[in-house]
Every structure is written in C-alpha cells, then in structure tokens.
Design a protein around this motif. Structure first.
Motif, PDB file in Angstrom:
ATOM      1  N   SER A 257       0.813  -1.221   0.000  1.00 49.02           N
ATOM      2  CA  SER A 257       0.000   0.000   0.000  1.00 49.02           C
ATOM      3  C   SER A 257       0.842   1.265   0.000  1.00 49.02           C
ATOM      4  O   SER A 257       0.302   2.370  -0.053  1.00 49.02           O
ATOM      5  CB  SER A 257      -0.927   0.019   1.224  1.00 49.02           C
ATOM      6  OG  SER A 257      -1.840  -1.050   1.193  1.00 49.02           O
ATOM      7  N   LEU A 258       2.165   1.122   0.072  1.00 43.90           N
ATOM      8  CA  LEU A 258       3.042   2.299   0.126  1.00 43.90           C
ATOM      9  C   LEU A 258       2.886   3.176  -1.104  1.00 43.90           C
ATOM     10  O   LEU A 258       2.883   2.675  -2.232  1.00 43.90           O
ATOM     11  CB  LEU A 258       4.503   1.855   0.220  1.00 43.90           C
ATOM     12  CG  LEU A 258       5.136   1.671   1.601  1.00 43.90           C
ATOM     13  CD1 LEU A 258       6.588   1.303   1.452  1.00 43.90           C
ATOM     14  CD2 LEU A 258       4.995   2.918   2.449  1.00 43.90           C
ATOM     15  N   ASN A 259       2.759   4.482  -0.892  1.00 46.30           N
ATOM     16  CA  ASN A 259       2.866   5.406  -2.027  1.00 46.30           C
ATOM     17  C   ASN A 259       3.954   6.440  -1.815  1.00 46.30           C
ATOM     18  O   ASN A 259       4.256   7.212  -2.716  1.00 46.30           O
ATOM     19  CB  ASN A 259       1.526   6.094  -2.340  1.00 46.30           C
ATOM     20  CG  ASN A 259       0.991   6.903  -1.194  1.00 46.30           C
ATOM     21  OD1 ASN A 259       1.657   7.791  -0.680  1.00 46.30           O
ATOM     22  ND2 ASN A 259      -0.226   6.592  -0.761  1.00 46.30           N
ATOM     23  N   LYS A 260       4.578   6.438  -0.625  1.00 47.87           N
ATOM     24  CA  LYS A 260       5.692   7.345  -0.386  1.00 47.87           C
ATOM     25  C   LYS A 260       6.681   6.653   0.541  1.00 47.87           C
ATOM     26  O   LYS A 260       6.327   6.261   1.658  1.00 47.87           O
ATOM     27  CB  LYS A 260       5.193   8.649   0.241  1.00 47.87           C
ATOM     28  CG  LYS A 260       6.314   9.603   0.632  1.00 47.87           C
ATOM     29  CD  LYS A 260       5.743  10.842   1.303  1.00 47.87           C
ATOM     30  CE  LYS A 260       6.866  11.717   1.862  1.00 47.87           C
ATOM     31  NZ  LYS A 260       6.333  12.881   2.587  1.00 47.87           N
TER      32      LYS A 260
ATOM     33  N   SER B 156      17.510  16.825   0.886  1.00 46.44           N
ATOM     34  CA  SER B 156      16.234  16.739   1.579  1.00 46.44           C
ATOM     35  C   SER B 156      15.102  16.575   0.584  1.00 46.44           C
ATOM     36  O   SER B 156      15.170  17.045  -0.533  1.00 46.44           O
ATOM     37  CB  SER B 156      16.009  17.993   2.423  1.00 46.44           C
ATOM     38  OG  SER B 156      15.919  19.117   1.598  1.00 46.44           O
ATOM     39  N   ASN B 157      14.073  15.915   1.039  1.00 47.73           N
ATOM     40  CA  ASN B 157      12.914  15.661   0.167  1.00 47.73           C
ATOM     41  C   ASN B 157      12.138  16.942  -0.052  1.00 47.73           C
ATOM     42  O   ASN B 157      11.600  17.514   0.868  1.00 47.73           O
ATOM     43  CB  ASN B 157      12.012  14.610   0.838  1.00 47.73           C
ATOM     44  CG  ASN B 157      10.757  14.371   0.053  1.00 47.73           C
ATOM     45  OD1 ASN B 157      10.656  14.822  -1.072  1.00 47.73           O
ATOM     46  ND2 ASN B 157       9.817  13.669   0.631  1.00 47.73           N
TER      47      ASN B 157
ATOM     48  N   LEU C 187       6.455   7.994  -4.796  1.00 51.84           N
ATOM     49  CA  LEU C 187       7.653   8.755  -4.461  1.00 51.84           C
ATOM     50  C   LEU C 187       8.627   7.823  -3.759  1.00 51.84           C
ATOM     51  O   LEU C 187       8.274   7.169  -2.779  1.00 51.84           O
ATOM     52  CB  LEU C 187       7.289   9.942  -3.564  1.00 51.84           C
ATOM     53  CG  LEU C 187       8.405  10.942  -3.227  1.00 51.84           C
ATOM     54  CD1 LEU C 187       7.788  12.321  -2.956  1.00 51.84           C
ATOM     55  CD2 LEU C 187       9.234  10.528  -2.033  1.00 51.84           C
ATOM     56  N   LEU C 188       9.862   7.766  -4.262  1.00 52.62           N
ATOM     57  CA  LEU C 188      10.909   6.927  -3.690  1.00 52.62           C
ATOM     58  C   LEU C 188      12.181   7.752  -3.555  1.00 52.62           C
ATOM     59  O   LEU C 188      12.722   8.241  -4.552  1.00 52.62           O
ATOM     60  CB  LEU C 188      11.162   5.703  -4.575  1.00 52.62           C
ATOM     61  CG  LEU C 188      12.311   4.777  -4.155  1.00 52.62           C
ATOM     62  CD1 LEU C 188      12.034   4.174  -2.787  1.00 52.62           C
ATOM     63  CD2 LEU C 188      12.517   3.679  -5.196  1.00 52.62           C
ATOM     64  N   ASP C 189      12.654   7.921  -2.312  1.00 53.10           N
ATOM     65  CA  ASP C 189      13.859   8.714  -2.065  1.00 53.10           C
ATOM     66  C   ASP C 189      14.783   7.934  -1.131  1.00 53.10           C
ATOM     67  O   ASP C 189      14.496   7.767   0.053  1.00 53.10           O
ATOM     68  CB  ASP C 189      13.488  10.056  -1.439  1.00 53.10           C
ATOM     69  CG  ASP C 189      14.682  11.011  -1.378  1.00 53.10           C
ATOM     70  OD1 ASP C 189      15.813  10.556  -1.619  1.00 53.10           O
ATOM     71  OD2 ASP C 189      14.467  12.204  -1.095  1.00 53.10           O
TER      72      ASP C 189
ATOM     73  N   LEU D 102       5.164   5.288 -10.200  1.00 47.20           N
ATOM     74  CA  LEU D 102       6.015   6.409  -9.782  1.00 47.20           C
ATOM     75  C   LEU D 102       5.729   7.635 -10.649  1.00 47.20           C
ATOM     76  O   LEU D 102       5.914   7.591 -11.858  1.00 47.20           O
ATOM     77  CB  LEU D 102       7.489   6.034  -9.910  1.00 47.20           C
ATOM     78  CG  LEU D 102       8.135   5.284  -8.746  1.00 47.20           C
ATOM     79  CD1 LEU D 102       9.553   4.888  -9.110  1.00 47.20           C
ATOM     80  CD2 LEU D 102       8.146   6.129  -7.487  1.00 47.20           C
ATOM     81  N   ASP D 103       5.270   8.700 -10.029  1.00 45.80           N
ATOM     82  CA  ASP D 103       4.970   9.891 -10.821  1.00 45.80           C
ATOM     83  C   ASP D 103       5.542  11.175 -10.218  1.00 45.80           C
ATOM     84  O   ASP D 103       5.590  12.196 -10.889  1.00 45.80           O
ATOM     85  CB  ASP D 103       3.457  10.055 -11.014  1.00 45.80           C
ATOM     86  CG  ASP D 103       2.703  10.140  -9.700  1.00 45.80           C
ATOM     87  OD1 ASP D 103       3.341  10.048  -8.641  1.00 45.80           O
ATOM     88  OD2 ASP D 103       1.466  10.277  -9.742  1.00 45.80           O
ATOM     89  N   ILE D 104       5.987  11.136  -8.974  1.00 51.82           N
ATOM     90  CA  ILE D 104       6.484  12.364  -8.348  1.00 51.82           C
ATOM     91  C   ILE D 104       8.004  12.419  -8.359  1.00 51.82           C
ATOM     92  O   ILE D 104       8.600  13.337  -8.906  1.00 51.82           O
ATOM     93  CB  ILE D 104       5.956  12.483  -6.907  1.00 51.82           C
ATOM     94  CG1 ILE D 104       4.427  12.552  -6.917  1.00 51.82           C
ATOM     95  CG2 ILE D 104       6.529  13.708  -6.215  1.00 51.82           C
ATOM     96  CD1 ILE D 104       3.824  12.591  -5.547  1.00 51.82           C
ATOM     97  N   LEU D 105       8.647  11.414  -7.765  1.00 52.26           N
ATOM     98  CA  LEU D 105      10.092  11.504  -7.595  1.00 52.26           C
ATOM     99  C   LEU D 105      10.708  10.127  -7.420  1.00 52.26           C
ATOM    100  O   LEU D 105      10.163   9.283  -6.712  1.00 52.26           O
ATOM    101  CB  LEU D 105      10.416  12.362  -6.363  1.00 52.26           C
ATOM    102  CG  LEU D 105      11.876  12.385  -5.890  1.00 52.26           C
ATOM    103  CD1 LEU D 105      12.737  13.176  -6.865  1.00 52.26           C
ATOM    104  CD2 LEU D 105      11.985  12.977  -4.483  1.00 52.26           C
TER     105      LEU D 105
END
Length: 981
Positions: free
Chosen positions: A551-554, A818-819, A578-580, A600-603
C-alpha cells in the motif's frame, strides 16, 4: 402465473359471474383494478385484506371511509409500488387524504389532480416523480398539507399555489425545481411550514411578501441559489422558530429586526456571503437555542448581549473575520453544548469561565490569535469530547487537568508555543482517539503510559523538542493509523514493537537522531501509505521483505547511513509514487524489479550512493515520472533507456560513469550541461564527438608505428635503469623517513570548515571515490564531527625544490538531499491535512512556496508577517482582500531593480500563486511551470532587445498564467503597478 395473480383473477371472475352474490361498490372495483397493475410484485402481499366479496373497501388495510361509506383516506407508505401515479384514484370525489409516500412512484403528477376538490392532505414525497408541479393544484382550496419533497420534479413553483389559502404545510425540498419563489406565497396566510431547500435551481431573493405569512413557524431554503438580503420585514414573523437558509448566496447584513422574532429557536444562515456585524438584537431572542453563522464575511465583535440567551446550546461563528475577545457575559450560558469560534481573528486569553459550561461537548478555538495559557478549569468539563485550540499564540504548559475530561476523544493544540512535557495523565483517557501537538516547544520524552491509551488512532507530535527513546509501549496501540514524531531529538533505536501497529497508514520519524537498523517487523505494516525515516543516523540494510508493504505510495529513507543493496522485493510496491533513498551508502546495481514501479509519478531519488551497473531497461516504463535523480553514483552504460520519459520535468545524472550519446529528444537537448557533469565518456555534443572520433582514427595508425619503436627502445632503457635502481635502493631506504616529514599538503576550502588536513588524508581511499574528472578525483569523506564532505584531489604537478605530495581542495557539501515534497510544515500542501494520497501537484505547491520566499524575502512562517499567518495567506490577503499593488509584498532590495526586472518578478508571482492554489486539481504541472518560467525569461529578453523604433516591447503582465491546462484563478491578484504603466 403467480399465486397473487391467480387469486386476483379468480376474485375478478367471481365478481363478473356472480354479481348478485358480490356487491362491491365502484370505489372498491377501482382499487382492485389498480392492484392488478402490480399483482406479480411481492408488494401485493400488503393488500391481502382487500376482499372483493365485501360490499365496500372500508375495512381494507390502508383505506378509511366517511360516514356514508365512501373512501375518504388512502394511506400507503413505504411499500414499493413501482408504477405511475394511480389514475384510478382520481374519481374518488370524497377523498380528503391521499398519502402515497416512499413507494417508488414514477411518471408525472396528472393535471386532473385538481379534480380531487375535497383533498386536505396530499403526500407524494420520497418517490421518483418527474415533470412539473401541475398548476391545477391551485384548485385544491381545502388543501392543508402538500408534500412533494424528495422527487425529481422540475420547473418552477406555480404561482397558483397562492390560491391554496388554507395550506399550512408546503414541502418541496430535494427536487430539481428552478426559478424564483412566487410572490403569491404571501397569500397563504395560514402557512406554518415552507420548505423548498435542496433545489439549487431556485434563485432570486426571498420575497418580501413572506412576511405576510404571520403563522410561519419554519422557513427552509437551504442549499439553493437564493440571493440578496434577508428581508428587513422578517421581524414581523412573530411565530417563526426556525430560519434555515444555509449554503446559499445571501449577502448584505443580518437585519436588526430579527430581534422581533421572539419565538426564534434556530438561526441557520451559514455558508453564505453575509457581511457586517452580528446584530446585538440577537440578545432579545430569549428562546434562541442554536445560532449557526459560520463561513460568512462577518466582522466586528461577538455581541455581549448573547449572554441573555440563556437557552443557547450551540454557537458556531467559525470561518468569519470576527475580532476582539470572548465577552465575559457569555459566562451565563450554562446550557451551552458547542462553542465553535475557529478561523477568526479573535484575541485575548481563553476565559477561565468556560470551565463552568458543564454541558459543553465541543470547544473549537483554533486558527485565531488567542494568547496566554490554557486555563486548568477546562478540566471541569466532564462532557467535553473535542478540544481544538491549534494555530494560536498559546504559551505555558499543557494542564494535566485535561485528563479529568473523561469523555475527551480529540485534542489538537498544534502550532502554538506550548512548553514543558506531555502530561502522563493524558494517556489515561480511555476514549481519546486523536492527540495532535505538532509545532510547539514541548520537551522531555513520551511517557511509557502511552500504552494505556489503546483507543488512539492518530498521534502527531512532530516539530517539537522531544527527546529520549521512543517508548516500546507504542506497540500496544493496535488502532493507531497515524504516527508522526518528525523533527524532534529522539535517540536510540526505532522500537520493533511499532510493527505491532498493523493499522498504521502513516509513519513519519524523519529528522531525529535515531540509530540502529530499520526493524524487520515493519513488514507487518501492510496498510502503510507513507514511511519516512529520513535525516537520521540509521544504518544496516533495508529489510528484504519491504515488498510486502504493497500500500506504500511514499517511501523516504534519505540522509542516513544505510548500506547493502536495494531489495528486489521493492518492485512489488505497485502504488509507490515517491521513492527517495538518496545520501546513503547503498551499493550494488539497481535491481530490474524497480522498473516495475510504473506508478512512480512524483520523484525517484537514488543520488549520493555507491550504485553501479547500468540503468535497468524497466526505467523506460516510468511514463508518469516527473523527477529523476541518479547523480553521484558509479552507474555506467547508456542513457538511451530514459529517452521516452515524456513526463520528466527534472533529471540529474551527474558524476557517474555514463557513456555514449544523449537521447535525441527535445527534453535532453534543453537540459543544462550541469546535469551531465562528471561523466567524461558521455557525449553531450554529438558533432564534437564525431570530429574527435575521426581524428582518433587518423592518428591510430601513426601511433601504432611509434609505439612499436618506442617499446623496443624502452625495453633497453628499463633494463639499464633497473640495474642502477638496485644499486641505489639500499641508500634510499635510510632517507625515506626524513623525506616524509618534508612533504606538504595544500588545502583549499570554499566554505568555513571545522576539520584538519589529518582528518582528511587518511580517508582518501579507492572505496570512497564518488567521481573522476579531467583534473582530479572526488572522494566522499566523513569527518570526526560526523560532517559529510566532498574532497577533490588534483593531479600532481611539479613545483620548486620542495616536493609536494598532492594538491587537493576540500569543499563542505551537503550530501543529504532533503525531500522537496515532504519538507518542513512551511512547505507542505494543504491536502496533507485530509489525505494521504500524494501527487505531483503537492510538489508543485512546495515549489510555489519557494518562489514566494524568493520574491518576498520571507520564510513560510516568518516572524515579520503580521498576525503570524502563513506566507500564502499573507500574500492573498495583501493582494486579494486589501487590493494592494504587488510591489507591497516584494522584497525591498528587489525594488531597486529595473522596471523590466520588476515586470519579470510580477510574472513569476503569477506562476507562484498558481502553484499554491489550495485545490490540487487547479495547480499546473511542473512541466507547465517550467514552460511558463522559460517563457517569462524569453519575453523579457525580447523586451530588452532594441527594436526599429528604439523602444522595448512591454510583455503582457498576465502571460505567465495564460495556460490552458490549469485555471486562471490567480489572474485578479497580479496587477501591474501603476508606476510601470
């Protein structure tokens, strides 16, 4: 044929064959005829008493007759009829009551309804009727009750309704009616209840003639398009108990004459555009119980006269612009159950007398300017279930007396200046579900007693000064869905017991001093949407079973000391947006399975690690990805796999070992060279690369010949030198230690540093290399002060008589990126308050905040901003409410620039305001933002170019917001200052 159908058929057959035996009258026959239209329906069983052998239907269920044996009442409610209006009933001339409610009737109301001249009650509510209200209803002169609510009726309210002079109850709510309320409503002198709410198409003003309905008790026009002012003649309605015109378009002021409505109990006019002050005449309403005025444009003070309304149970003045303090006279309101004053400009202290409101259940004082301490007397409110006082200027400690409010379910004291520790006794509240203490100055640790509060679903204590270890007792909170402890000073390891909180949706531990490994028990948090452990001191490897968190989205782990490889199972987290993992010590290749994260659409940020190998082919599937950072690794191979990522807004692949040509796309052509630095074998300019390759081929043959000759010569020289070196070897061993002392290091720092040369040179190892260039090698070094720096060691060169070991330069670099999406609270988008689903538009909001910082010279929550509001609220207030020129919010140093540059700032301000739109769907994409900023630069460059007439072309000040992919809601805010026109 069903049993019901056979029964009715035999009954009708019996009537026709034996008329002498059955003497059922015509009304009975008409009723049976209607029943036959749905004889196969299960609903027919509700009419089992309808016996055709009776002489009349007077003993049948749902039927009543008058003294002469004629049907006078038909009452059929909550039985599915599933048919049109029964026209068979239109011949019942003695019918006084017709109730066919909640029966799924369809079709239109027949015009011949006007023939039922004896009707006093007509109730067709809660059906599926369509069409218009027939004007013929105006013929029903005896009608007292007309209820047509909850249908799909259209058109206007017929003016003929005014002919029903005996009408007492008119209910038309929840339909699709339109038009104005007819002035003829004033002719219905006996009217007591008029409800037409839930019809958005009804518009215009409330007719003044309504004041002629002297018996009116209930006036309901909520959720309509009603506009204009509340009639000044409203005070003539002495019997009015409820005025309900909320969620409409009312303007103007509340008329003082409302104080003459002495029977008024409920005043519901919230969600309008009513302005002015709250009239003190409300204090004359001795029967007033509930006054709901929230979300209007009211100003001024809360009238002290409200203290005379001793029966008040609910006061809701939220979302207005009220000022001043809470009047002391309100202390007399002993019956008060809800006091809701949030989102105003109220000031002063929270009065201690609130503790005397023994029936109070909800106290909402948030988003004001209340100061001082929280009065301990609030602990006397035994019925209190909700206490909100966030976003104020409160100081002092959290009173332990709050624990006496045994019914408390939610406490939010965030964004104040509260100090001291979190009272241990709060966690004895067995009904507490939400405890929010964000952004204060709280210190100390979290008490172990937190394990007693098993009802908690949200625990948010971020941005404080809390310290010590996170108590393992948190693992006892089985219902916990939000756990936020970010931006504190927690130490020690993350307690593995958190893995027992299997309902967790958000876990935010970022920016602390946590150590140890990420617990393997986290694999049990299968409901988790957000996991952020960035900016800590976490070491060890990433648990291999992280793929179970589907269920992770970040997922943010940046700025730690994590080692090992990226687990392949992470490819199972299909919802990840988002994966950082940047600024760690992760090594190995990027697993192919990561390419399966097509959501993945943000980062994706994997920068500042030790990753090697090529970019996986699966990256070609990241069609939605907006930001990709792979910089400062040891990746190799081609960049062609990234050529089709059309949605990319930013890319950084610098300081790797990539080679070959760049993808031949517009996006790659427009990227600045800096994003490719540190890749010596990467061809950025194709024409230059081809020329170099041609020259290389021409020289290769000549070089081959030279090499053969040189190799023979060198062989002979090496043998000779070898003999000489062997002779001198013994002597040089004795001198080596002395020479070592003469070698010098030269350090060139570019910022202030707090380390010595000796701290650096021992770390210049091959294992710490992060990149190589034409002039030297770049190393990643950690100082004894745990400061991570980048060190560049330049190639040796000859100097004078004193030999130098090597020259190198040291530059302190922030290796932790930093994110940008989940930054401090000054940057996050408003949707974080009610949703965990993050999108690119949340990142756009953060970027807009940065633009506003640059333009205003203010931080998001700068102390220089009046009233302590957020920078977005301040800019909107200055430009939208106060109608000031945009230069009033500009950094004073920027005002010294040329007119052209100020014009450029104006356009950038327009872009910023679009980015911080409170509605995510109304914000532009990052791609649009990039395009607009480039267009602004291009326009102003054109402006500065000389033209044939010697004048610059003034660009359109609103050009930055003319983009079809988002709204123009910010256009009214960006106006050119008059001195630039």
């Amino acid at each position: 044929m069903s049993c019901n159908a056979i029964t009715i058929f035999l009954l009708l057959l019996n009537i026709s064959l034996f008329p002498a035996i059955s003497a059922l009258n015509q009304e009975g026959l008409s009723l049976l005829s209607w029943l036959s239209t749905f004889d196969s329906s299960p609903s027919a069983t509700f009419f089992a008493s309808w016996d055709p052998t009776n002489q009349n239907p007077c003993q049948w269920d749902h039927i009543r007759c008058n003294n002469n044996g004629f049907v006078s009442e038909i009452t059929i409610s909550s039985i599915s009829l599933g048919n049109n209006f029964p026209t068979q009933f239109l011949t019942f001339h003695f019918l006084t009551t017709l109730v066919l409610s909640n029966g799924n009737l369809t079709g239109e109301i027949p015009f011949s309804i006007g023939n039922l001249s004896s009707l006093t009650t007509l109730d067709l509510s809660f059906n599926s009727l369509t069409g218009r209200i027939p004007p013929e209803i105006g013929k029903l002169s005896q009608l007292q009750v007309l209820s047509l609510s909850s249908n799909s009726l259209q058109g206007g309210i017929p003016a003929e309704i005014g002919n029903c002079s005996r009408l007492q109850q008119l209910e038309l709510f929840d339909n699709m009616l339109s038009g104005r309320i007819p002035a003829e409503i004033g002719k219905i002198w006996a009217l007591e209840i008029f409800r037409a709410g839930g019809n958005p198409g009804i518009h215009g003003e409330i007719p003044m003639q309504i004041s002629q309905c002297k018996e009116l008790v209930f006036l309901g026009l909520a959720d309509t398009g009603i506009s204009g002012q509340i009639p000044f003649s409203i005070g003539e309605l002495k019997n009015l108990k409820t005025l309900s015109v909320y969620t409409a378009n009312l303007t103007g002021e509340i008329p003082p004459g409302i104080g003459n409505c002495t029977a008024l109990e409920n005043l519901f006019v919230y969600e309008n555009q009513i302005s002015g002050v709250i009239p003190s005449e409300l204090g004359l309403l001795g029967n007033l119980k509930k006054v709901l005025l929230w979300q209007n444009k009211l100003s001024g003070r809360i009238p002290g006269s409200l203290g005379n309304c001793l029966g008040l149970t609910v006061i809701d003045f939220s979302l207005n612009s009220l000022t001043g303090s809470i009047p002391p006279s309100l202390a007399s309101l002993g019956a008060l159950e809800e006091l809701l004053l949030s989102d105003n400009n109220l000031s002063g202290e929270i009065p201690p007398f609130i503790g005397s409101f023994s029936r109070l259940k909800q106290l909402e004082l948030d988003n004001n300017r209340f100061s001082g301490e929280i009065p301990p007397s609030i602990g006397e409110l035994n019925e209190l279930s909700l206490f909100f006082a966030w976003q104020n200027q409160l100081q002092g400690i959290i009173p332990s007396e709050l624990a006496n409010c045994k019914n408390l379910q939610a406490i939010d004291l965030s964004h104040n200046s509260l100090t001291g520790s979190v009272p241990k006794s709060l966690f004895d509240l067995k009904n507490l579900t939400k405890l929010l203490l964000l952004s204060n100055k709280l210190s100390g640790g979290i008490p172990a007693a937190i394990g007693n509060c098993t009802s908690l679903t949200r625990l948010r204590m971020g941005s404080n000064m809390l310290s010590r270890q996170i108590p393992s007792e948190i693992g006892l909170l089985k219902n916990l869905s939000f756990l936020e402890l970010s931006e504190n000073q927690f130490t020690g390891e993350i307690p593995p017991e958190i893995g027992n909180c299997t309902q967790l949706e958000m876990l935010d531990l970022r920016d602390n001093k946590l150590q140890g490994m990420i617990p393997t028990t986290f694999q049990s948090l299968v409901e988790l949407n957000v996991l952020d452990v960035s900016m800590n001191r976490i070491s060890g490897t990433i648990p291999q079973d992280f793929g179970k968190l589907k269920s992770l989205n970040k997922l943010v782990m940046s700025g730690n000391y994590i080692t090992g490889s990226i687990p392949k199972s992470l490819g199972l987290c299909k919802d990840l947006q988002l994966l950082d993992m940047s600024s760690n010590r992760i090594s190995g290749s990027i697993p192919d399975e990561i390419g399966e994260l097509q959501g993945l659409d943000i980062l994706m940020n994997l920068s500042w690690n030790f990753l090697s190998g090529p970019i996986p082919q699966g990256f070609a599937s990241f069609s939605k990805l907006a930001n990709l950072d792979l910089s400062h690794n040891m990746l190799t191979g081609s960049l062609n796999v990234l050529g089709n990522l059309d949605n990319l807004a930013s890319l950084n692949v610098s300081y790797n070992n990539f080679s070959g040509f760049l993808p031949d796309t517009k996006f790659f052509h427009d990227l600045p060279p800096t994003v490719f630095l540190g890749n010596p074998e990467l061809c950025i300019n194709k024409s230059e690369c081809k020329l170099s390759e041609s020259l290389h081929r021409k020289r290769s043959t000549r070089n081959l010949v030279i090499r053969v000759v040189l190799s023979i010569t060198l062989t002979m020289i090496i043998v000779t030198i070898g003999v000489i070196l062997l002779i001198r070897a013994q002597g040089s061993n004795f001198r080596r230690d002395d020479e070592e002392q003469c070698l010098e290091w030269k350090i060139t720092p570019f910022q202030k540093i707090n380390f010595s040369v000796n701290d650096i040179v021992t770390k210049l190892l091959d294992s710490n290399i992060v990149g190589k260039g034409g002039s030297g090698v770049v190393y990643r070094v950690e100082t004894p002060m745990r400061q991570v720096i980048a060190v560049k060691k330049l190639w040796p060169k000859k100097t004078g008589e004193v030999p130098e070991r090597d020259w190198f330069s040291a530059e302190v670099a922030t290796l932790g990126v930093s994110n940008s999406v989940a930054g401090s609270y000054g940057y996050i988008a408003p949707e974080y308050g009610y949703s965990l689903k993050i999108t690119e538009k949340s990142d756009v909001y953060s970027y807009g905040i940065v633009l506003l910082e640059v333009l205003t010279g203010m931080e998001p929550t700068d102390r220089r901003i009046p009233d302590g509001v957020h920078i977005v609220s301040w800019v909107n207030r200055e430009l939208r409410e106060k109608r000031r020129e945009f230069t009033s919010i500009l950094d004073q140093q920027l005002l010294q620039r040329s007119g052209t540059q100020i014009q450029e700032m104006l356009q950038v301000l327009g872009v910023a305001l679009l980015c911080v739109n409170p509605c995510p769907e109304e914000r532009p994409t990052m791609k649009d933002v990039t395009a607009m900023l480039k267009e602004i630069k291009h326009e102003n460059e054109e402006f500065e170019k000389p033209h044939s007439n010697g004048k610059g072309l003034l660009p359109n000040p609103k050009a930055a917001v003319h983009c079809s992919s988002f709204s123009r809601s910010s256009e009214p805010l960006i106006r050119s200052p008059s001195n630039l026109s």
